[in-house]
Design a protein around this motif. Structure first.
Motif, PDB file in Angstrom:
ATOM      1  N   MET A 193       0.839  -1.194   0.000  1.00  0.00           N
ATOM      2  CA  MET A 193       0.000   0.000   0.000  1.00  0.00           C
ATOM      3  C   MET A 193       0.875   1.245   0.000  1.00  0.00           C
ATOM      4  O   MET A 193       2.074   1.165   0.262  1.00  0.00           O
ATOM      5  N   CYS A 194       0.259   2.412  -0.268  1.00  0.00           N
ATOM      6  CA  CYS A 194       1.012   3.661  -0.366  1.00  0.00           C
ATOM      7  C   CYS A 194       1.696   3.988   0.972  1.00  0.00           C
ATOM      8  O   CYS A 194       1.096   3.842   2.037  1.00  0.00           O
ATOM      9  N   THR A 195       2.921   4.471   0.866  1.00  0.00           N
ATOM     10  CA  THR A 195       3.654   4.883   2.065  1.00  0.00           C
ATOM     11  C   THR A 195       2.925   6.014   2.781  1.00  0.00           C
ATOM     12  O   THR A 195       2.833   6.043   4.014  1.00  0.00           O
ATOM     13  N   ALA A 196       2.366   6.934   2.003  1.00  0.00           N
ATOM     14  CA  ALA A 196       1.642   8.075   2.595  1.00  0.00           C
ATOM     15  C   ALA A 196       0.425   7.599   3.382  1.00  0.00           C
ATOM     16  O   ALA A 196       0.094   8.177   4.428  1.00  0.00           O
ATOM     17  N   LEU A 197      -0.244   6.548   2.893  1.00  0.00           N
ATOM     18  CA  LEU A 197      -1.388   6.001   3.622  1.00  0.00           C
ATOM     19  C   LEU A 197      -0.933   5.437   4.962  1.00  0.00           C
ATOM     20  O   LEU A 197      -1.535   5.719   6.008  1.00  0.00           O
ATOM     21  N   LYS A 198       0.141   4.643   4.946  1.00  0.00           N
ATOM     22  CA  LYS A 198       0.641   4.032   6.179  1.00  0.00           C
ATOM     23  C   LYS A 198       1.133   5.074   7.173  1.00  0.00           C
ATOM     24  O   LYS A 198       1.037   4.891   8.383  1.00  0.00           O
ATOM     25  N   THR A 199       1.598   6.193   6.646  1.00  0.00           N
ATOM     26  CA  THR A 199       2.076   7.266   7.520  1.00  0.00           C
ATOM     27  C   THR A 199       0.924   7.958   8.230  1.00  0.00           C
ATOM     28  O   THR A 199       1.041   8.359   9.390  1.00  0.00           O
ATOM     29  N   ASN A 200      -0.227   8.079   7.530  1.00  0.00           N
ATOM     30  CA  ASN A 200      -1.342   8.862   8.057  1.00  0.00           C
ATOM     31  C   ASN A 200      -2.427   8.039   8.750  1.00  0.00           C
ATOM     32  O   ASN A 200      -3.170   8.571   9.570  1.00  0.00           O
TER      33      ASN A 200
ATOM     34  N   THR B 229     -12.614   1.616 -19.457  1.00  0.00           N
ATOM     35  CA  THR B 229     -13.819   1.850 -18.650  1.00  0.00           C
ATOM     36  C   THR B 229     -13.516   1.675 -17.171  1.00  0.00           C
ATOM     37  O   THR B 229     -13.913   2.492 -16.335  1.00  0.00           O
ATOM     38  N   ASP B 230     -12.787   0.604 -16.845  1.00  0.00           N
ATOM     39  CA  ASP B 230     -12.400   0.367 -15.450  1.00  0.00           C
ATOM     40  C   ASP B 230     -11.535   1.510 -14.927  1.00  0.00           C
ATOM     41  O   ASP B 230     -11.707   1.984 -13.805  1.00  0.00           O
ATOM     42  N   ARG B 231     -10.602   1.960 -15.760  1.00  0.00           N
ATOM     43  CA  ARG B 231      -9.699   3.035 -15.325  1.00  0.00           C
ATOM     44  C   ARG B 231     -10.453   4.347 -15.140  1.00  0.00           C
ATOM     45  O   ARG B 231     -10.165   5.115 -14.216  1.00  0.00           O
ATOM     46  N   ASP B 232     -11.447   4.591 -16.021  1.00  0.00           N
ATOM     47  CA  ASP B 232     -12.259   5.802 -15.873  1.00  0.00           C
ATOM     48  C   ASP B 232     -13.040   5.768 -14.560  1.00  0.00           C
ATOM     49  O   ASP B 232     -13.135   6.783 -13.860  1.00  0.00           O
ATOM     50  N   CYS B 233     -13.618   4.600 -14.254  1.00  0.00           N
ATOM     51  CA  CYS B 233     -14.369   4.454 -13.001  1.00  0.00           C
ATOM     52  C   CYS B 233     -13.468   4.705 -11.804  1.00  0.00           C
ATOM     53  O   CYS B 233     -13.874   5.337 -10.821  1.00  0.00           O
ATOM     54  N   LEU B 234     -12.241   4.230 -11.892  1.00  0.00           N
ATOM     55  CA  LEU B 234     -11.273   4.408 -10.812  1.00  0.00           C
ATOM     56  C   LEU B 234     -11.024   5.885 -10.546  1.00  0.00           C
ATOM     57  O   LEU B 234     -10.977   6.327  -9.389  1.00  0.00           O
ATOM     58  N   GLN B 235     -10.879   6.674 -11.617  1.00  0.00           N
ATOM     59  CA  GLN B 235     -10.610   8.103 -11.456  1.00  0.00           C
ATOM     60  C   GLN B 235     -11.871   8.883 -11.105  1.00  0.00           C
ATOM     61  O   GLN B 235     -11.809   9.910 -10.425  1.00  0.00           O
ATOM     62  N   ASN B 236     -13.030   8.412 -11.592  1.00  0.00           N
ATOM     63  CA  ASN B 236     -14.286   9.127 -11.380  1.00  0.00           C
ATOM     64  C   ASN B 236     -14.662   9.220  -9.906  1.00  0.00           C
ATOM     65  O   ASN B 236     -15.080  10.271  -9.421  1.00  0.00           O
TER      66      ASN B 236
ATOM     67  N   GLN C  79     -18.615  10.646   2.318  1.00  0.00           N
ATOM     68  CA  GLN C  79     -17.562  11.664   2.270  1.00  0.00           C
ATOM     69  C   GLN C  79     -16.182  11.038   2.148  1.00  0.00           C
ATOM     70  O   GLN C  79     -15.862  10.053   2.807  1.00  0.00           O
ATOM     71  N   ILE C  80     -15.368  11.654   1.277  1.00  0.00           N
ATOM     72  CA  ILE C  80     -13.960  11.271   1.141  1.00  0.00           C
ATOM     73  C   ILE C  80     -13.117  12.214   1.996  1.00  0.00           C
ATOM     74  O   ILE C  80     -13.352  13.420   2.009  1.00  0.00           O
ATOM     75  N   PHE C  81     -12.147  11.648   2.698  1.00  0.00           N
ATOM     76  CA  PHE C  81     -11.264  12.454   3.535  1.00  0.00           C
ATOM     77  C   PHE C  81      -9.854  12.551   2.955  1.00  0.00           C
ATOM     78  O   PHE C  81      -9.220  13.597   3.039  1.00  0.00           O
ATOM     79  N   HIS C  82      -9.358  11.467   2.379  1.00  0.00           N
ATOM     80  CA  HIS C  82      -8.022  11.488   1.779  1.00  0.00           C
ATOM     81  C   HIS C  82      -7.971  10.529   0.602  1.00  0.00           C
ATOM     82  O   HIS C  82      -8.666   9.493   0.591  1.00  0.00           O
ATOM     83  N   VAL C  83      -7.167  10.856  -0.399  1.00  0.00           N
ATOM     84  CA  VAL C  83      -6.875   9.965  -1.525  1.00  0.00           C
ATOM     85  C   VAL C  83      -5.353   9.854  -1.631  1.00  0.00           C
ATOM     86  O   VAL C  83      -4.660  10.867  -1.677  1.00  0.00           O
ATOM     87  N   PHE C  84      -4.873   8.617  -1.660  1.00  0.00           N
ATOM     88  CA  PHE C  84      -3.433   8.363  -1.806  1.00  0.00           C
ATOM     89  C   PHE C  84      -3.239   7.462  -3.018  1.00  0.00           C
ATOM     90  O   PHE C  84      -4.018   6.531  -3.238  1.00  0.00           O
ATOM     91  N   GLU C  85      -2.187   7.724  -3.810  1.00  0.00           N
ATOM     92  CA  GLU C  85      -1.966   6.916  -5.009  1.00  0.00           C
ATOM     93  C   GLU C  85      -0.474   6.723  -5.253  1.00  0.00           C
ATOM     94  O   GLU C  85       0.332   7.634  -5.072  1.00  0.00           O
TER      95      GLU C  85
ATOM     96  N   TYR D  85      -1.296   1.058  -6.209  1.00  0.00           N
ATOM     97  CA  TYR D  85      -2.581   1.153  -5.514  1.00  0.00           C
ATOM     98  C   TYR D  85      -3.149   2.564  -5.531  1.00  0.00           C
ATOM     99  O   TYR D  85      -2.402   3.547  -5.530  1.00  0.00           O
ATOM    100  N   LEU D  86      -4.490   2.629  -5.524  1.00  0.00           N
ATOM    101  CA  LEU D  86      -5.211   3.856  -5.208  1.00  0.00           C
ATOM    102  C   LEU D  86      -5.937   3.580  -3.896  1.00  0.00           C
ATOM    103  O   LEU D  86      -6.639   2.567  -3.771  1.00  0.00           O
ATOM    104  N   SER D  87      -5.756   4.457  -2.908  1.00  0.00           N
ATOM    105  CA  SER D  87      -6.372   4.278  -1.598  1.00  0.00           C
ATOM    106  C   SER D  87      -7.284   5.462  -1.309  1.00  0.00           C
ATOM    107  O   SER D  87      -6.868   6.614  -1.431  1.00  0.00           O
ATOM    108  N   ILE D  88      -8.540   5.166  -0.943  1.00  0.00           N
ATOM    109  CA  ILE D  88      -9.525   6.211  -0.666  1.00  0.00           C
ATOM    110  C   ILE D  88     -10.000   6.044   0.778  1.00  0.00           C
ATOM    111  O   ILE D  88     -10.571   5.004   1.131  1.00  0.00           O
ATOM    112  N   VAL D  89      -9.768   7.066   1.600  1.00  0.00           N
ATOM    113  CA  VAL D  89     -10.222   7.048   2.993  1.00  0.00           C
ATOM    114  C   VAL D  89     -11.550   7.798   3.062  1.00  0.00           C
ATOM    115  O   VAL D  89     -11.652   8.938   2.607  1.00  0.00           O
ATOM    116  N   MET D  90     -12.572   7.142   3.607  1.00  0.00           N
ATOM    117  CA  MET D  90     -13.918   7.716   3.580  1.00  0.00           C
ATOM    118  C   MET D  90     -14.695   7.347   4.834  1.00  0.00           C
ATOM    119  O   MET D  90     -14.177   6.665   5.727  1.00  0.00           O
TER     120      MET D  90
END
Length: 274
Positions: A1-8, A49-56, A72-78, A82-87
């Motif tokens: 997973m993203c280093t920034a995610l593990k940090t926060n 299509t999958d990639r568009d959904c990921l960004q959408n 509600q989304i609080f943070h996005v890390f990429e 991985y793409l990580s969405i904290v909500m």
């Protein structure tokens, strides 16, 4: 997973799993507040299509937040993998789970529909159509507040632009989508109307033994209220259903109009309407 995610955040147990990712409970180490983290493996996205959904999803949810009835989304890390969405952390059971046991009382159905329409009207005011409203995408937080989720199929319609493309789910998709026509944001109102019908009746308004048969029934849009099932449903509720599940989208209610309907304003209190 993203280093920034593990940090926060500190990830805990797995609480859900989807086609592209896994949802974990997580905590902010300073506040100890619980959140949900969707961890998406980008190597599983095989087409555009999958990639568009990921960004959408993070793009639209960030625009629409905060709203009391939208997840509600609080943070996005990429990073590269991985793409990580904290909500918001929500209950494991969706509106679909609440509807499985059969019809819902009018007062409860009206309260749920008011919250859903508030979310949809907010989206539409900002020029966003959800395009895949269904009970599975309607969640509840720990305080039991309704939260509209999953904006992977959402689209812009602002500046008078129409939309196209067959997206949505059998039972809930509007007929103009299936017919391959250009359409507007009122496809979301149709989906909300179908959800309301199922809440009150315990069955969908259009059904079949296969996706093709369901789609044929949706395109015909022959809306009926079988007396055996609807004998206890108020005339006001049926009036709102006719205006939301209207085949002619030019005559179909907008989300704002539906919110002003007497049945919604009276919170489904049939005594008040008589």
């Amino acid at each position: 997973m993203c280093t920034a995610l593990k940090t926060n955040y500190q990830l805990s147990e797995e609480i859900g799993r989807g086609r592209f990712g896994t949802i974990f409970r997580c905590f902010h180490p300073l506040s100890n507040e619980p959140y949900a983290c969707k961890l998406i493996d980008k190597s599983l996205l095989h087409d555009s299509t999958d990639r568009d959904c990921l960004q959408n999803e993070p793009k639209f949810m960030t625009l629409l937040s905060p709203h009391p009835n939208i997840l509600q989304i609080f943070h996005v890390f990429e990073d590269d993998q991985y793409l990580s969405i904290v909500m918001d952390l929500c209950q494991p059971h969706t509106l679909f789970d609440r509807m499985v046991d059969g019809p819902i009382q009018e007062s409860q159905a009206a309260a749920l529909m008011k919250n859903l329409l508030e979310a949809v009207a907010h989206c539409h005011r900002l020029g966003v159509a959800h395009r895949d409203i269904k009970p599975d995408n309607i969640l509840f937080d720990s305080a039991d507040n309704l939260k509209l989720a999953d904006f992977g199929s959402a689209e812009w319609f602002g500046d008078g632009r129409s939309m196209s493309g067959v997206v949505g789910t059998p039972y809930y998709v509007a007929p103009e989508v299936l017919l391959g026509r250009e359409y507007d944001e009122k496809v979301d109102v149709w989906s909300c109307g179908v959800i309301l019908y199922i809440m009150l009746a315990g069955i969908p308004p259009f059904y079949g033994d296969s996706a093709a048969e369901i789609f044929e029934a949706v395109v015909r849009a022959n809306l009926r209220f079988p007396s055996r099932i609807f004998r206890t449903v108020s005339p006001a509720a049926k009036d709102l259903l006719r205006k939301m599940i209207c085949r002619d989208s030019s005559r179909r209610f907008s989300a704002e109009q539906a919110l002003r309907h007497p049945w919604i304003l009276s919170a489904g209190d049939t005594a008040e309407l008589t």
